[in-house]
Scaffold this motif. Structure first.
Motif, PDB file in Angstrom:
ATOM      1  N   LEU A  47      43.787   4.656  21.639  1.00 23.62           N
ATOM      2  CA  LEU A  47      43.602   5.949  22.298  1.00 23.62           C
ATOM      3  C   LEU A  47      42.431   5.907  23.276  1.00 23.62           C
ATOM      4  O   LEU A  47      41.414   5.252  23.020  1.00 23.62           O
ATOM      5  N   TYR A  96      48.556  12.862  26.181  1.00 23.17           N
ATOM      6  CA  TYR A  96      48.486  13.998  25.266  1.00 23.17           C
ATOM      7  C   TYR A  96      47.526  15.055  25.808  1.00 23.17           C
ATOM      8  O   TYR A  96      46.427  14.708  26.287  1.00 23.17           O
ATOM      9  N   PHE A 114      39.159  16.363  17.773  1.00 19.13           N
ATOM     10  CA  PHE A 114      40.350  16.820  18.497  1.00 19.13           C
ATOM     11  C   PHE A 114      41.361  17.304  17.454  1.00 19.13           C
ATOM     12  O   PHE A 114      42.021  16.496  16.799  1.00 19.13           O
ATOM     13  N   ASP A 115      41.480  18.623  17.293  1.00 14.31           N
ATOM     14  CA  ASP A 115      42.166  19.157  16.128  1.00 14.31           C
ATOM     15  C   ASP A 115      43.592  19.648  16.364  1.00 14.31           C
ATOM     16  O   ASP A 115      44.319  19.878  15.403  1.00 14.31           O
ATOM     17  N   TRP A 117      47.048  18.772  18.849  1.00 15.31           N
ATOM     18  CA  TRP A 117      47.605  17.830  19.824  1.00 15.31           C
ATOM     19  C   TRP A 117      48.982  18.294  20.279  1.00 15.31           C
ATOM     20  O   TRP A 117      49.772  18.799  19.475  1.00 15.31           O
ATOM     21  N   GLY A 118      49.283  18.090  21.559  1.00 16.67           N
ATOM     22  CA  GLY A 118      50.653  18.210  22.019  1.00 16.67           C
ATOM     23  C   GLY A 118      51.452  17.011  21.552  1.00 16.67           C
ATOM     24  O   GLY A 118      50.899  16.051  20.985  1.00 16.67           O
TER      25      GLY A 118
ATOM     26  N   ALA B  34      34.541  11.017  13.907  1.00 13.66           N
ATOM     27  CA  ALA B  34      35.792  11.596  13.414  1.00 13.66           C
ATOM     28  C   ALA B  34      36.766  10.487  13.046  1.00 13.66           C
ATOM     29  O   ALA B  34      36.670   9.356  13.533  1.00 13.66           O
ATOM     30  N   TYR B  36      41.097   9.824  12.475  1.00  8.74           N
ATOM     31  CA  TYR B  36      42.449  10.313  12.756  1.00  8.74           C
ATOM     32  C   TYR B  36      43.478   9.408  12.082  1.00  8.74           C
ATOM     33  O   TYR B  36      43.257   8.214  11.924  1.00  8.74           O
ATOM     34  N   GLN B  38      47.552   8.287  12.539  1.00  9.73           N
ATOM     35  CA  GLN B  38      48.700   8.332  13.440  1.00  9.73           C
ATOM     36  C   GLN B  38      49.879   7.589  12.837  1.00  9.73           C
ATOM     37  O   GLN B  38      49.770   6.411  12.472  1.00  9.73           O
ATOM     38  N   PRO B  43      51.791  12.238  17.438  1.00  7.35           N
ATOM     39  CA  PRO B  43      50.404  12.243  17.905  1.00  7.35           C
ATOM     40  C   PRO B  43      49.462  12.054  16.727  1.00  7.35           C
ATOM     41  O   PRO B  43      49.850  12.257  15.566  1.00  7.35           O
ATOM     42  N   PRO B  44      48.239  11.652  16.995  1.00  5.81           N
ATOM     43  CA  PRO B  44      47.259  11.547  15.912  1.00  5.81           C
ATOM     44  C   PRO B  44      46.999  12.907  15.264  1.00  5.81           C
ATOM     45  O   PRO B  44      47.225  13.957  15.863  1.00  5.81           O
ATOM     46  N   LEU B  46      43.892  14.920  13.114  1.00  6.64           N
ATOM     47  CA  LEU B  46      42.488  14.894  12.735  1.00  6.64           C
ATOM     48  C   LEU B  46      42.360  14.985  11.218  1.00  6.64           C
ATOM     49  O   LEU B  46      42.903  15.888  10.585  1.00  6.64           O
ATOM     50  N   TYR B  87      42.268   5.764  13.202  1.00  4.33           N
ATOM     51  CA  TYR B  87      41.294   5.557  14.265  1.00  4.33           C
ATOM     52  C   TYR B  87      40.013   6.322  13.958  1.00  4.33           C
ATOM     53  O   TYR B  87      40.058   7.455  13.468  1.00  4.33           O
ATOM     54  N   GLN B  89      36.448   7.818  15.921  1.00  2.97           N
ATOM     55  CA  GLN B  89      36.128   8.297  17.262  1.00  2.97           C
ATOM     56  C   GLN B  89      34.755   8.952  17.267  1.00  2.97           C
ATOM     57  O   GLN B  89      34.427   9.725  16.349  1.00  2.97           O
ATOM     58  N   PHE B  99      37.103   5.765  21.145  1.00  2.84           N
ATOM     59  CA  PHE B  99      37.836   5.522  19.916  1.00  2.84           C
ATOM     60  C   PHE B  99      37.667   4.060  19.505  1.00  2.84           C
ATOM     61  O   PHE B  99      37.481   3.184  20.350  1.00  2.84           O
ATOM     62  N   GLN B 101      39.519   0.660  17.753  1.00  6.73           N
ATOM     63  CA  GLN B 101      40.797   0.035  18.091  1.00  6.73           C
ATOM     64  C   GLN B 101      41.877   0.290  17.051  1.00  6.73           C
ATOM     65  O   GLN B 101      43.046  -0.025  17.277  1.00  6.73           O
TER      66      GLN B 101
END
Lengths: 127, 107
Positions: A47, A96, A114-115, A117-118, B34, B36, B38, B43-44, B46, B87, B89, B99, B101
């Motif tokens: 990302l 996104y 980032f809470d 997401w599209g 943070a 995440y 995925q 999408p990821p 949180l 991930y 971040q 982020f 890897q």
């Protein structure tokens, strides 16, 4: 419940510019508690944060992409947009649109996680 | 700031404990880190912010810890739906929202 939806062309030619729009619904858009952001993910890779905007129009850009990007906001339409110029094949990715929390950390205001997401939109750069 | 996650791939079984690492090349102020999750084609999501605060709706088997340059995501007892890519971040002060890897957690 807040929903975010990206829209834009799926295929763009090298050297051209990309324009994407994110439509936000189901929540407060002109909020002092959030930023609105773009993040991308090349196929099979990790990302990358592109940039963010506050409802007032203040922008925050990735230093890597700063010379090629512009993020704008239209609070009347609850939309924000990304323009990325001088495209190369390396810009091929899922893009996104995302919401970030806004938090006061004692001496500055900054992004929290980032809470929301599209679903993302696939952009391919190819001739 | 560069975030390095380890291991690259972690192979475990349901019910086991998972420990994922994220190391920064310089201290992250205010523990602005943070995590995440995925899954393929999604999408990821949180999980954790500010190093240890679970996001809304995240099960308590997920926990985050760490400070400075070393941070950890722990999943206390793996469920089948936890197998995904994770991930870390850096958040907080702009503009360096980088982020790691990613760590692939596989069965």
């Amino acid at each position: 419940q807040l929903q975010m939806q990206e829209s834009g062309p799926g295929l763009v030619k090298p050297s051209e510019a990309l324009s994407l729009t994110c439509s936000v619904s189901g929540g407060s858009f002109s909020s002092t508690s959030h930023y609105w952001a773009w993040i991308r993910q090349p196929p099979g890779k990790g990302l990358e944060w592109i940039g963010s905007i506050y409802y007032s129009g203040s922008t925050y850009y990735s230093p890597v992409l700063k010379s090629r990007i512009s993020i704008l906001i239209d609070t009347s339409k609850t939309q924000f947009s990304l323009q990325l110029s001088s495209l190369t094949v390396a810009d091929t990715a899922i893009y996104y649109c995302v919401r970030a929390g806004r938090t006061y950390y004692g001496d500055f205001w900054g992004h929290n996680g980032f809470d929301v997401w599209g679903r993302g939109t696939v952009v391919t750069v190819s001739s | 700031i560069v975030l390095t996650q380890s291991p690259g791939t972690l192979s475990l079984s349901p019910g086991e404990r998972a420990t994922l690492s994220c190391r920064a090349n310089q201290p992250i102020n205010n523990n602005c880190l943070a995590w995440y999750q995925q899954k393929p084609g999604q999408p990821p999501r949180l999980l954790i912010s500010d190093a240890s605060n679970r996001a809304t709706g995240i099960p308590d088997r997920f926990s985050g810890s760490g400070t400075g340059t070393d941070f950890t995501l722990t999943i206390s007892s793996l469920e089948p739906e936890d197998f995904a890519v994770y991930y870390c971040q850096r958040h907080g002060r702009s503009p360096h929202y980088v982020f790691g890897q990613g760590t692939k957690l596989e069965i």
